[in-house]
Design an enzyme around this catalytic site. Structure first.
Site: not given
Ligand code: ZN
Length: 499
Positions: A263-264, A267, A293
């Site tokens: 997830h990170e 980003h 996101e």
């Molecule tokens: Zn996030």
């Protein structure tokens, strides 16, 4: 004439960027390295530096330069965007008088303390008067900033430029209905995943090594970033060549460090993907939280929780854990990482239920700001919506309307960006599947470069040249909608649960 003015504007704005990046660095250090006793001094340093950042950005010189440049007719596309975006930031900082900002900070500080105590006591009443003050201040903020349509639009604009409550409402209403229905079917399905084997102790070092390998594979540049441990995972950047992420590792959880890192990592790929010539400018920044996101959720859920991904990584994870994974294959891993279980807590929610948590918060925020709901009635409305959307009874305020930190900070208009990110991600992936016929074969071979190249070209390199919905429309040829996301969810979970 515009050349000199532009040079001056960019130079002044570059200093704002510098100070903001130093602030980020202090925050990163606070979360990752700082010894416990450093907190007080760090708080003071952050406050002083935030003040300097605010002073720099509200310098009347900006107003003069912007006015002059807005009268110039010879600006090219990029310079027009530069002036427009700096104008946005400048207006956001200057439209709120200092008395308002100071008052807000004081109320916010007390509200946060009250929220901590109220949550411990699981008693919304203790937080209620503070939230009432914050809601009044937010309504005032909307008036000061100005808006068309709903006053909530002024608040959304801070996080998701160009999106409005009027656009979000029908999309979310449709999503809520269809996701609740899908959830009902999943819960009634006899075809539930076998989860017993997940309940083991998983060596933390091995988990960490696995996250590093996957990050490297998806294209995260360790020469322009690093991963550390922190209590709350996050991504921060000081420049496109210094984008750092954090994760947390629990020995009883096989998937949380991995999914958190991916997830990170999503980003971070976005932040590492701006154009080099946009460094230290307003254009070399994320278009919105929703776009941010969309990248993290695409990598975490649509890629990292896909069967092709697990077909590739199953031999690797089995090699790490040996007999602990005896009898477990790609299919078992795929089913376990996608297990659906309605939860009272948003941050624990799976893909099928996450948006429902967001939608109920959006509906409550909107009603509060538009004056259709009293703060005192939040617990009742919250609990009713949890029952309606997730079929669960809320046993306490702590597990209900007091669970999130956002309102205690006076942040409203933020929650919708999580779900918009999911929708943008699904819409982008449908287009990527059209453009890259071998997308899933590549993923199955652990090759992610085609995907990253597509995202670089169509999303990352755009920076702030366009607002989120224009990025999505221009990349996919369609207005943002809930359809691709529902097609994705119904397809994936229909197959997983034999619906
Ligand atoms: Zn996030």
């Amino acid at each position: 004439m515009s050349d000199t003015l532009l040079k001056q504007l960019k130079n002044d704005y570059g200093k704002v960027v510098d100070v903001n990046m130093i602030l980020s660095l202090l925050h990163w250090d606070l979360e990752v390295n700082m010894p416990p006793k450093g907190g007080d001094a760090r708080g003071q340093q952050l406050a002083t530096l935030s003040g300097i950042a605010h002073q720099l950005l509200t310098d009347p010189e900006f107003g003069v330069l912007l006015n002059a440049l807005e009268d110039c007719s010879d600006l090219d596309v990029d310079n027009t965007a530069t002036v427009r975006e700096i104008r946005h930031d400048y207006d956001l900082s200057t439209k709120l008088p200092e008395s308002y900002v100071t008052n807000f900070a004081e109320v916010q500080n007390k509200a946060f303390q009250a929220w901590v105590t109220a949550r411990e006591a699981s008693d919304f009443k203790q937080f209620q008067p503070h939230l009432e003050s914050l809601v009044n201040l937010l309504k005032q903020k909307a008036d000061l900033l100005g808006y068309e349509g709903s006053p909530y639009n002024a608040l959304i604009d801070e996080y998701e430029r160009g999106m409005t409550a009027e656009e979000i409402k029908p999309i979310f209403a449709d999503l809520a209905e269809r996701q609740s229905l899908l959830l009902d079917k999943i819960m009634q399905s006899p075809n539930q995943p076998e989860m017993g084997w997940v309940d083991q102790t998983w060596d933390e070092k091995k988990q960490w090594d696995f996250t590093m390998e996957v990050l490297q594979d998806i294209g995260y540049d360790f020469e322009a970033g690093r991963q550390d441990k922190s209590i709350h995972p996050f991504t921060t950047n000081f420049d496109m060549n210094d984008v750092r992420i954090t994760t947390r590792v629990h020995e009883r959880e096989l998937f949380s460090a991995l999914t958190g890192s991916i997830h990170e990592g999503g980003h971070a790929l976005y932040e590492q993907g701006f154009i080099a010539s946009d460094q230290r400018t307003v254009l070399g920044q994320a278009a919105s939280l929703g776009v941010h996101e969309s990248q993290s959720r695409m990598y975490e859920n649509m890629i990292g929780r896909s069967l092709p991904f697990w077909n590739h990584y199953t031999p690797k994870i089995k090699a790490l854990y040996g007999s602990q994974l005896n009898g477990v294959g790609a299919n078992e891993l795929y089913r376990a990482i996608n297990a659906v279980q309605p939860s009272l807590i948003r941050v624990e929610a799976d893909e099928c239920t996450y948006n429902l948590h967001v939608i109920l918060r959006f509906e409550i925020e909107l009603a509060l700001i538009e004056g259709d709901l009293k703060v005192a009635d939040i617990p009742e409305v919250w609990n009713a919506k949890i029952k309606q959307y997730l079929g669960l009874d809320v046993p306490s305020d702590a597990k209900g309307c007091l669970q999130d930190i956002h309102w205690s900070h006076g942040s409203m208009g933020y929650f919708p960006t999580y779900s918009l990110g999911n929708l943008y991600a699904a819409q982008l992936v449908e287009k990527i599947e059209d453009d890259l016929q071998d997308l899933w074969i590549d993923v199955e071979h652990g090759s992610f470069s085609g995907l990253l190249f597509w995202l670089r070209t169509n999303v990352h390199e755009v920076g702030r040249r366009k607002v989120a919905k224009d990025i999505v429309r221009d990349a996919t040829g369609k207005e943002p909608s809930a359809e691709p996301y529902m097609r994705y969810l119904e397809g994936k979970y229909g197959a997983l649960y034999g619906l």
